[in-house]
Design a protein around this motif. Sequence first.
Motif, PDB file in Angstrom:
ATOM      1  N   SER A  10      54.794 -32.551 -25.702  1.00  0.00           N
ATOM      2  CA  SER A  10      53.125 -32.622 -25.005  1.00  0.00           C
ATOM      3  C   SER A  10      52.722 -31.768 -23.941  1.00  0.00           C
ATOM      4  CB  SER A  10      52.909 -34.283 -24.707  1.00  0.00           C
ATOM      5  OG  SER A  10      51.820 -34.413 -23.999  1.00  0.00           O
ATOM      6  N   LEU A  12      50.151 -32.037 -22.429  1.00  0.00           N
ATOM      7  CA  LEU A  12      49.442 -32.296 -21.382  1.00  0.00           C
ATOM      8  C   LEU A  12      50.213 -32.199 -20.156  1.00  0.00           C
ATOM      9  CD1 LEU A  12      47.052 -34.425 -20.701  1.00  0.00           C
ATOM     10  CD2 LEU A  12      48.834 -36.329 -20.986  1.00  0.00           C
ATOM     11  N   HIS A  35      52.343 -31.048 -29.652  1.00  0.00           N
ATOM     12  CA  HIS A  35      51.637 -32.509 -29.406  1.00  0.00           C
ATOM     13  C   HIS A  35      50.395 -32.292 -28.461  1.00  0.00           C
ATOM     14  CE1 HIS A  35      51.437 -37.104 -29.516  1.00  0.00           C
ATOM     15  NE2 HIS A  35      50.944 -36.784 -28.552  1.00  0.00           N
ATOM     16  N   ASP A  37      47.320 -34.000 -26.594  1.00  0.00           N
ATOM     17  CA  ASP A  37      46.705 -35.201 -26.168  1.00  0.00           C
ATOM     18  C   ASP A  37      45.175 -35.117 -25.977  1.00  0.00           C
ATOM     19  OD1 ASP A  37      48.650 -37.232 -26.180  1.00  0.00           O
ATOM     20  OD2 ASP A  37      49.991 -35.914 -24.956  1.00  0.00           O
ATOM     21  N   MET A  39      41.829 -36.827 -24.593  1.00  0.00           N
ATOM     22  CA  MET A  39      41.227 -38.032 -24.058  1.00  0.00           C
ATOM     23  C   MET A  39      39.908 -37.710 -23.712  1.00  0.00           C
ATOM     24  SD  MET A  39      44.637 -38.482 -21.345  1.00  0.00           S
ATOM     25  CE  MET A  39      46.222 -38.507 -22.090  1.00  0.00           C
ATOM     26  N   HIS A  68      46.705 -36.113 -31.071  1.00  0.00           N
ATOM     27  CA  HIS A  68      46.464 -37.392 -30.776  1.00  0.00           C
ATOM     28  C   HIS A  68      45.175 -37.612 -30.114  1.00  0.00           C
ATOM     29  CE1 HIS A  68      48.281 -40.647 -28.102  1.00  0.00           C
ATOM     30  NE2 HIS A  68      47.513 -41.197 -28.876  1.00  0.00           N
ATOM     31  N   MET A  70      42.767 -39.703 -28.480  1.00  0.00           N
ATOM     32  CA  MET A  70      42.596 -40.970 -27.812  1.00  0.00           C
ATOM     33  C   MET A  70      41.080 -41.151 -27.278  1.00  0.00           C
ATOM     34  SD  MET A  70      45.899 -40.623 -25.314  1.00  0.00           S
ATOM     35  CE  MET A  70      45.979 -39.009 -25.716  1.00  0.00           C
ATOM     36  N   PRO A 143      48.371 -45.555 -23.015  1.00  0.00           N
ATOM     37  CA  PRO A 143      47.791 -44.149 -23.355  1.00  0.00           C
ATOM     38  C   PRO A 143      47.077 -43.724 -22.098  1.00  0.00           C
ATOM     39  CG  PRO A 143      46.688 -45.421 -24.928  1.00  0.00           C
ATOM     40  CD  PRO A 143      47.732 -46.342 -24.086  1.00  0.00           C
ATOM     41  N   GLY A 144      46.840 -42.644 -21.676  1.00  0.00           N
ATOM     42  CA  GLY A 144      46.060 -42.172 -20.556  1.00  0.00           C
ATOM     43  C   GLY A 144      46.570 -41.024 -19.629  1.00  0.00           C
ATOM     44  N   PHE A 145      47.997 -41.024 -19.406  1.00  0.00           N
ATOM     45  CA  PHE A 145      48.612 -40.380 -18.557  1.00  0.00           C
ATOM     46  C   PHE A 145      50.018 -40.008 -18.944  1.00  0.00           C
ATOM     47  CE2 PHE A 145      45.625 -43.128 -16.402  1.00  0.00           C
ATOM     48  CZ  PHE A 145      44.872 -42.255 -15.552  1.00  0.00           C
ATOM     49  N   GLY A 147      54.028 -39.132 -17.673  1.00  0.00           N
ATOM     50  CA  GLY A 147      54.727 -39.529 -16.635  1.00  0.00           C
ATOM     51  C   GLY A 147      54.754 -41.068 -16.198  1.00  0.00           C
ATOM     52  N   ASP A 175      55.735 -42.275 -28.352  1.00  0.00           N
ATOM     53  CA  ASP A 175      54.987 -41.280 -27.474  1.00  0.00           C
ATOM     54  C   ASP A 175      54.983 -42.012 -25.987  1.00  0.00           C
ATOM     55  OD1 ASP A 175      53.269 -39.523 -26.113  1.00  0.00           O
ATOM     56  OD2 ASP A 175      51.822 -39.850 -27.356  1.00  0.00           O
ATOM     57  N   GLY A 176      55.678 -41.341 -25.155  1.00  0.00           N
ATOM     58  CA  GLY A 176      55.402 -41.943 -23.725  1.00  0.00           C
ATOM     59  C   GLY A 176      56.837 -42.412 -23.092  1.00  0.00           C
ATOM     60  N   GLY A 177      57.272 -41.570 -21.886  1.00  0.00           N
ATOM     61  CA  GLY A 177      58.375 -41.728 -21.099  1.00  0.00           C
ATOM     62  C   GLY A 177      59.777 -41.735 -21.621  1.00  0.00           C
ATOM     63  N   GLY A 197      56.680 -35.229 -22.900  1.00  0.00           N
ATOM     64  CA  GLY A 197      55.849 -34.238 -22.016  1.00  0.00           C
ATOM     65  C   GLY A 197      56.543 -33.988 -20.716  1.00  0.00           C
ATOM     66  N   SER A 198      56.848 -34.815 -19.640  1.00  0.00           N
ATOM     67  CA  SER A 198      57.377 -34.784 -18.383  1.00  0.00           C
ATOM     68  C   SER A 198      58.718 -34.009 -18.590  1.00  0.00           C
ATOM     69  CB  SER A 198      57.127 -35.734 -17.658  1.00  0.00           C
ATOM     70  OG  SER A 198      56.129 -36.340 -17.584  1.00  0.00           O
TER      71      SER A 198
HETATM   72  C1  DX5 Z   1      50.091 -40.496 -23.219  1.00  0.00           C
HETATM   73  C2  DX5 Z   1      50.204 -39.133 -23.935  1.00  0.00           C
HETATM   74  C3  DX5 Z   1      51.578 -38.809 -24.167  1.00  0.00           C
HETATM   75  C4  DX5 Z   1      51.998 -38.215 -22.522  1.00  0.00           C
HETATM   76  C5  DX5 Z   1      53.512 -38.370 -22.834  1.00  0.00           C
HETATM   77  O1  DX5 Z   1      48.769 -41.100 -23.211  1.00  0.00           O
HETATM   78  O2  DX5 Z   1      49.822 -39.650 -25.204  1.00  0.00           O
HETATM   79  O3  DX5 Z   1      51.705 -37.854 -25.075  1.00  0.00           O
HETATM   80  O4  DX5 Z   1      51.523 -37.185 -22.128  1.00  0.00           O
HETATM   81  O5  DX5 Z   1      54.049 -37.815 -21.345  1.00  0.00           O
HETATM   82  P1  DX5 Z   1      55.329 -38.302 -20.993  1.00  0.00           P
HETATM   83  O6  DX5 Z   1      56.524 -37.928 -21.804  1.00  0.00           O
HETATM   84  O7  DX5 Z   1      55.560 -37.591 -19.642  1.00  0.00           O
HETATM   85  O8  DX5 Z   1      55.277 -39.881 -20.933  1.00  0.00           O
END
Ligand code: DX5
Length: 222
Positions: A10, A12, A35, A37, A39, A68, A70, A143-145, A147, A175-177, A197-198
């Motif tokens: 991602s 982001l 990916h 994102d 928003m 994606h 949002m 969704p939104g951030f 990390g 998606d996420g974490g 992402g992170s």
């Molecule tokens: C959250 C995004 C994710 C996010 C994943 O709203 O849709 O794609 O960037 O980031 P990590 O992998 O850091 O959780």
Amino acid sequence: MARPLIIAPSILAADFARLGDEVRAIDAAGADWIHIDVMDGHFVPNISFGTPIMQSIRGVTRKPFDVHLMIAPVDPYLESFARAGADVITVHAEAGPHLDRSLQAIRAMGKKAGVSLNPATPASVLGHVLDRLDLILVMSVNPGFGGQAFIPAMLDKISELREMTRGRNIDIEVDGGIGAENAGEIVRAGANALVAGSSIFKTQDYAAAIKSIRMAATGVAV
Ligand code: DX5
Ligand code: ZN
């Protein structure tokens, strides 16, 4: 037959001041999809970027753009994301009053159609649109951030969706974490596409990070 594993970094979590180079770097490091994102500060409590930024990086990679959205309402923007180079367009189940129509609109433009489910959204909302789906995106954070921490209760939802979609040509993306520490259990639950992402962009060696997620997901050295 098992579906191929997709790793989708991602952007982001990328350094936006060097976005083109960051995209080239994850391409070279072995990303399967990019990916993206988007928003709107309304559907989710954060604003990222829109089509001009996406279009600016379309020329630097041939990898599929996994977009994606949002944003709500989403329907008025589907065409501009298709034109800006999306390959997969994913909308949230809550992003408009007529999910079936949104999915038809995406496919009518020749793009793959996805639906994203927030952590509290049940798998059952997709029961009557399975014929229109190419991908389901299970949010494992709100969704939104980037990390945030992976929500373990999503593993059951992934298994339920894998059952629901058995025999169909539908990717299950999460998606996420996500990182090497949980990629194995997520894939065992039934996912075949992982957004990260992170755990990729916050490292020094993107290829090593992608490789360790892939190894954890497949259980074999790659
Ligand atoms: C959250 C995004 C994710 C996010 C994943 O709203 O849709 O794609 O960037 O980031 P990590 O992998 O850091 O959780
Ligand atoms: Zn995402």
